[in-house]
Motif scaffolding. Sequence first.
Motif, short mmCIF file in Angstrom:
data_model
loop_
_atom_site.label_atom_id
_atom_site.label_comp_id
_atom_site.label_asym_id
_atom_site.label_seq_id
_atom_site.Cartn_x
_atom_site.Cartn_y
_atom_site.Cartn_z
N LYS A 1 1.06 -1.26 0.07
CA LYS A 1 -0.06 0.09 0.19
C LYS A 1 0.36 1.28 -0.36
O LYS A 1 0.24 2.46 -0.65
N ILE A 2 2.24 1.06 0.62
CA ILE A 2 3.08 2.50 0.69
C ILE A 2 3.97 2.60 -0.40
O ILE A 2 3.75 3.73 -0.55
N ASN A 3 3.76 1.08 -1.16
CA ASN A 3 4.63 1.83 -2.17
C ASN A 3 3.84 2.73 -3.37
O ASN A 3 3.62 2.89 -4.50
N LYS A 4 1.82 2.11 -3.59
CA LYS A 4 1.21 2.50 -4.02
C LYS A 4 1.68 4.05 -4.01
O LYS A 4 1.29 4.46 -4.89
N ALA A 5 0.92 4.12 -2.64
CA ALA A 5 0.98 5.60 -2.20
C ALA A 5 2.26 6.59 -2.64
O ALA A 5 1.66 7.87 -2.93
N ARG A 6 3.24 6.05 -2.13
CA ARG A 6 4.14 7.37 -3.08
C ARG A 6 4.32 6.51 -4.34
O ARG A 6 4.87 8.26 -4.96
N SER A 7 3.79 6.42 -4.86
CA SER A 7 3.96 6.05 -6.62
C SER A 7 2.95 7.44 -6.84
O SER A 7 3.55 8.36 -7.96
#
Length: 470
Positions: free
Chosen positions: A295-301
């Motif tokens: 989820k973090i990777n998606k939000a960062r992207s």
Amino acid sequence: MQVPLQRVPEFAVKDPTRCCMVEIHLTHLICHTCFKRQEKLHRCGQCKFAHYCDRTCQRGAWLNHKNECSAIKRHGKAPNENIRLAARIMWRIEREGGGLTEGSLVSIDDLQNHVENFGEEEKKELRADVESFIEFWPPQSQQFGMQYISHIFGVINCNGFTLSDQRGLQAVGVGVFPNLCLVNHHCWPNCTVIFNNGNHEAVRSMFHTQMRIELRALGKISPGEELTVSYIDFLNVSEDRRKQLKKQYYFDCTCEHCQKKIKDDLMLAVKEGEHKPSQDMVKEVIQFSKDTLEKINKARSEGVYHEVVKLCRECLKKQEPVLGDTNIYLLRILSIVSEVLSYLQMFEEAADHAKRMVDGYTKIYHPNNAQLGMAMMRAGVTHWHAGLIEAGHGMICKAYAILLVTHGPTHPITKDLEVMRVQTEMELRMFQQNEFMYYKMREAALQNQKIQVMPEPSAEASQDLFVKKQ
């Protein structure tokens, strides 16, 4: 504070590149000659694709760019970096031949390609790349057979080095360096590989010849001892490292750290004490951490950084009663949240998480590991911004000592860090003489000048030494 310099003999081997290439999504932000990030770059007037700092960089690139320039115009657009890199390699072979060139220990023809080890998906990608290459390759250039083209793509696939920008903080390209392809992997190596574009003017003046990369010693090396580097980040348990190496580089790692599972206990540490968590609870928290990281990777992207902070805080609340201070899932969250909070100028909270991160890293990484040095630098700068001058200066000094070894004194990062070290040393003396006046002067300075913040967080994970097409 005196910098805790370690007595490591200066040992740096420079390797001429066969070819190197800026990643396609960064072509308008990175100079195609010196790989320096610039706000305003000059575009090639012919192909409208390549970008340069100025005419000096453009002239230095022309030997390697002229064939590419006409091919891009004929093709109508630039293909991906793998195809462009393969084309550059073959244009150079067309000019100089495929044998040994001056300064090379091995030719591009003799490098491993591991095509025979490819799985079905990799073979499918290879066929697609070869077809795209044939469409891009000009009919008037020397023609190569399908098998040789596949060999070149195989070499790039398992021997391409990641190139970073001048600050070493972002992967911006890929290059093939034949001599350094001979250096074997070890999870606890005695050398590291650094892309060093050093002094900008010096780099630009030599670009009519070749780009270079450095193999640097991490400590004393005995006569006859094999030189080794780590192809991947050490911050994974031995089983996961071996799986990654097998999948990406097609060999079984037999180093002592993998065989004896050295430091695995630290990377999977759980809370000790009277109320030690159960195995089921540990599994539940680790799975929650993995789900949260996705989820973090998606939000960062997507650049939704406040959502990243929220997810990290929720994850830390779950992790802290269960996972030990060196557990890799805890450290990954601490690394992300400290970076993002610093970018959002929430420096005090960022500093607390950064301190925990580097404390954990110090117990796991080799003392002269570049990743440790970079993390220590980032933590020091965060503490500096938070007004924690004593801790900040100490971390910056430790980072400087590490990066002097891993990057060398001429690297732009090391030079920047030396400026920070001198600045924080001056501020620390002021703080020790009159703490009240120090904070008053700091407050006045910040009112007159916007505080320098960390660069925008990258959505990418830490870069491995070799690049692998995903």
